[in-house]
Design a protein around this motif. Structure first.
Motif, PDB file in Angstrom:
ATOM      1  N   TYR A   1      30.265  41.638  44.165  1.00  0.00           N
ATOM      2  CA  TYR A   1      30.848  40.624  42.567  1.00  0.00           C
ATOM      3  C   TYR A   1      30.913  39.992  43.463  1.00  0.00           C
ATOM      4  CZ  TYR A   1      30.511  44.769  39.575  1.00  0.00           C
ATOM      5  OH  TYR A   1      30.229  45.549  38.712  1.00  0.00           O
ATOM      6  N   GLU A   2      30.944  38.293  43.036  1.00  0.00           N
ATOM      7  CA  GLU A   2      31.388  37.245  42.764  1.00  0.00           C
ATOM      8  C   GLU A   2      31.599  36.530  41.821  1.00  0.00           C
ATOM      9  OE1 GLU A   2      28.769  34.017  44.894  1.00  0.00           O
ATOM     10  OE2 GLU A   2      27.018  34.524  43.723  1.00  0.00           O
ATOM     11  N   VAL A   3      32.819  35.871  42.683  1.00  0.00           N
ATOM     12  CA  VAL A   3      33.780  35.323  40.864  1.00  0.00           C
ATOM     13  C   VAL A   3      34.397  33.579  41.052  1.00  0.00           C
ATOM     14  CG1 VAL A   3      35.455  35.098  39.793  1.00  0.00           C
ATOM     15  CG2 VAL A   3      34.946  37.162  39.960  1.00  0.00           C
ATOM     16  N   GLU A   4      33.995  32.580  40.218  1.00  0.00           N
ATOM     17  CA  GLU A   4      34.501  31.625  40.227  1.00  0.00           C
ATOM     18  C   GLU A   4      35.550  31.381  39.344  1.00  0.00           C
ATOM     19  OE1 GLU A   4      32.604  26.967  39.542  1.00  0.00           O
ATOM     20  OE2 GLU A   4      31.677  28.370  40.644  1.00  0.00           O
ATOM     21  N   TYR A   5      36.636  31.130  39.842  1.00  0.00           N
ATOM     22  CA  TYR A   5      38.174  30.680  39.416  1.00  0.00           C
ATOM     23  C   TYR A   5      39.262  29.909  39.777  1.00  0.00           C
ATOM     24  CZ  TYR A   5      42.354  33.141  36.973  1.00  0.00           C
ATOM     25  OH  TYR A   5      43.198  33.270  35.840  1.00  0.00           O
ATOM     26  N   ASP A   6      38.658  29.415  38.269  1.00  0.00           N
ATOM     27  CA  ASP A   6      40.500  28.346  39.083  1.00  0.00           C
ATOM     28  C   ASP A   6      39.616  26.824  40.253  1.00  0.00           C
ATOM     29  OD1 ASP A   6      42.391  27.106  38.476  1.00  0.00           O
ATOM     30  OD2 ASP A   6      43.882  27.721  39.617  1.00  0.00           O
ATOM     31  N   ASN A   7      38.660  26.478  39.943  1.00  0.00           N
ATOM     32  CA  ASN A   7      38.404  25.849  40.929  1.00  0.00           C
ATOM     33  C   ASN A   7      38.100  26.702  42.415  1.00  0.00           C
ATOM     34  OD1 ASN A   7      36.588  24.200  38.856  1.00  0.00           O
ATOM     35  ND2 ASN A   7      38.916  22.716  39.408  1.00  0.00           N
ATOM     36  N   GLU A   8      38.471  28.115  42.682  1.00  0.00           N
ATOM     37  CA  GLU A   8      38.059  28.131  43.553  1.00  0.00           C
ATOM     38  C   GLU A   8      36.568  29.648  43.534  1.00  0.00           C
ATOM     39  OE1 GLU A   8      39.935  28.224  46.757  1.00  0.00           O
ATOM     40  OE2 GLU A   8      40.535  26.825  45.494  1.00  0.00           O
ATOM     41  N   HIS A   9      35.986  29.840  44.877  1.00  0.00           N
ATOM     42  CA  HIS A   9      34.849  30.648  44.618  1.00  0.00           C
ATOM     43  C   HIS A   9      35.742  32.162  45.286  1.00  0.00           C
ATOM     44  CE1 HIS A   9      31.430  32.366  45.264  1.00  0.00           C
ATOM     45  NE2 HIS A   9      31.301  33.003  46.331  1.00  0.00           N
ATOM     46  N   TYR A  10      34.666  33.177  45.167  1.00  0.00           N
ATOM     47  CA  TYR A  10      36.160  34.498  46.008  1.00  0.00           C
ATOM     48  C   TYR A  10      34.057  35.245  45.897  1.00  0.00           C
ATOM     49  CZ  TYR A  10      40.435  33.079  44.339  1.00  0.00           C
ATOM     50  OH  TYR A  10      41.643  31.911  44.388  1.00  0.00           O
ATOM     51  N   ASP A  11      34.132  35.693  46.241  1.00  0.00           N
ATOM     52  CA  ASP A  11      32.329  36.837  46.987  1.00  0.00           C
ATOM     53  C   ASP A  11      33.208  38.541  47.865  1.00  0.00           C
ATOM     54  OD1 ASP A  11      32.910  35.092  49.122  1.00  0.00           O
ATOM     55  OD2 ASP A  11      31.342  34.793  49.583  1.00  0.00           O
ATOM     56  N   HIS A  12      32.138  39.287  48.150  1.00  0.00           N
ATOM     57  CA  HIS A  12      32.269  40.623  48.552  1.00  0.00           C
ATOM     58  C   HIS A  12      33.935  41.109  48.156  1.00  0.00           C
ATOM     59  CE1 HIS A  12      29.570  39.050  51.339  1.00  0.00           C
ATOM     60  NE2 HIS A  12      30.918  37.712  51.849  1.00  0.00           N
ATOM     61  N   LEU A  13      33.219  41.038  46.444  1.00  0.00           N
ATOM     62  CA  LEU A  13      34.504  41.570  45.566  1.00  0.00           C
ATOM     63  C   LEU A  13      34.427  43.193  44.712  1.00  0.00           C
ATOM     64  CD1 LEU A  13      36.247  38.802  43.268  1.00  0.00           C
ATOM     65  CD2 LEU A  13      36.831  39.219  45.651  1.00  0.00           C
ATOM     66  N   GLU A  14      35.145  44.036  45.060  1.00  0.00           N
ATOM     67  CA  GLU A  14      34.609  45.064  44.481  1.00  0.00           C
ATOM     68  C   GLU A  14      35.904  45.759  43.098  1.00  0.00           C
ATOM     69  OE1 GLU A  14      33.552  49.356  46.505  1.00  0.00           O
ATOM     70  OE2 GLU A  14      35.366  48.624  47.083  1.00  0.00           O
ATOM     71  N   PHE A  15      35.470  46.059  42.537  1.00  0.00           N
ATOM     72  CA  PHE A  15      36.360  46.146  40.969  1.00  0.00           C
ATOM     73  C   PHE A  15      36.792  47.189  41.248  1.00  0.00           C
ATOM     74  CE2 PHE A  15      36.548  48.030  37.456  1.00  0.00           C
ATOM     75  CZ  PHE A  15      37.146  47.794  36.445  1.00  0.00           C
ATOM     76  N   VAL A  16      38.502  46.930  41.239  1.00  0.00           N
ATOM     77  CA  VAL A  16      39.549  48.471  40.892  1.00  0.00           C
ATOM     78  C   VAL A  16      39.944  48.413  40.113  1.00  0.00           C
ATOM     79  CG1 VAL A  16      41.490  48.772  41.444  1.00  0.00           C
ATOM     80  CG2 VAL A  16      40.441  46.463  43.369  1.00  0.00           C
ATOM     81  N   ARG A  17      40.053  47.473  38.994  1.00  0.00           N
ATOM     82  CA  ARG A  17      40.844  47.812  37.976  1.00  0.00           C
ATOM     83  C   ARG A  17      40.508  46.928  36.278  1.00  0.00           C
ATOM     84  NH1 ARG A  17      47.171  49.351  38.424  1.00  0.00           N
ATOM     85  NH2 ARG A  17      47.652  47.204  37.806  1.00  0.00           N
ATOM     86  N   MET A  18      40.828  46.857  35.167  1.00  0.00           N
ATOM     87  CA  MET A  18      41.362  46.121  34.054  1.00  0.00           C
ATOM     88  C   MET A  18      42.511  46.696  33.574  1.00  0.00           C
ATOM     89  SD  MET A  18      38.030  45.203  31.224  1.00  0.00           S
ATOM     90  CE  MET A  18      37.632  43.380  31.030  1.00  0.00           C
ATOM     91  N   ASP A  19      42.857  45.459  33.365  1.00  0.00           N
ATOM     92  CA  ASP A  19      44.617  45.643  32.473  1.00  0.00           C
ATOM     93  C   ASP A  19      44.307  44.812  31.295  1.00  0.00           C
ATOM     94  OD1 ASP A  19      45.653  47.181  34.476  1.00  0.00           O
ATOM     95  OD2 ASP A  19      45.317  45.862  35.525  1.00  0.00           O
ATOM     96  N   GLN A  20      44.850  45.399  30.034  1.00  0.00           N
ATOM     97  CA  GLN A  20      45.314  44.577  29.135  1.00  0.00           C
ATOM     98  C   GLN A  20      47.411  44.496  29.085  1.00  0.00           C
ATOM     99  OE1 GLN A  20      43.838  45.216  25.294  1.00  0.00           O
ATOM    100  NE2 GLN A  20      44.488  43.420  24.408  1.00  0.00           N
ATOM    101  N   ILE A  21      47.581  43.130  29.031  1.00  0.00           N
ATOM    102  CA  ILE A  21      48.899  43.373  29.079  1.00  0.00           C
ATOM    103  C   ILE A  21      49.624  41.742  28.002  1.00  0.00           C
ATOM    104  CG2 ILE A  21      51.156  42.343  30.904  1.00  0.00           C
ATOM    105  CD1 ILE A  21      49.385  43.624  32.916  1.00  0.00           C
TER     106      ILE A  21
END
Length: 80
Positions: A10-30
């Motif tokens: 996956y690639e993600v754009e978050y807080d005006n930063e670009h991240y790529d080559h990402l692999e999903f690890v987990r999803m949490d709800q806090i």
């Protein structure tokens, strides 16, 4: 946001930063906030993103090469 843990990249754009080559690890709800944890497969860095603040989320897929058509005999009715 719908995330499937299918070991895709996956690639993600978050807080005006670009991240790529990402692999999903987990999803949490806090405290009613959803967090997505992903790992960069090239560097080994682990990132946790607040799901509502992700501005772009895209699965990276390789396209299959185009299938070449046989213009002389495009189906069995034209074959000998």
């Amino acid at each position: 946001m719908k995330i499937l843990a299918d070991n895709g990249f996956y690639e993600v754009e978050y807080d005006n930063e670009h991240y790529d080559h990402l692999e999903f690890v987990r999803m949490d709800q806090i405290c009613e906030i959803n967090y997505v944890t992903m790992k960069n497969t090239l560097t080994g860095d682990v990132y946790t993103f607040e799901a509502d603040k992700i501005s772009r989320f895209r699965k990276i897929m390789k396209l299959m090469p185009a299938v070449k058509k046989n213009l002389v005999a495009d189906n069995s009715s034209y074959s000998l």
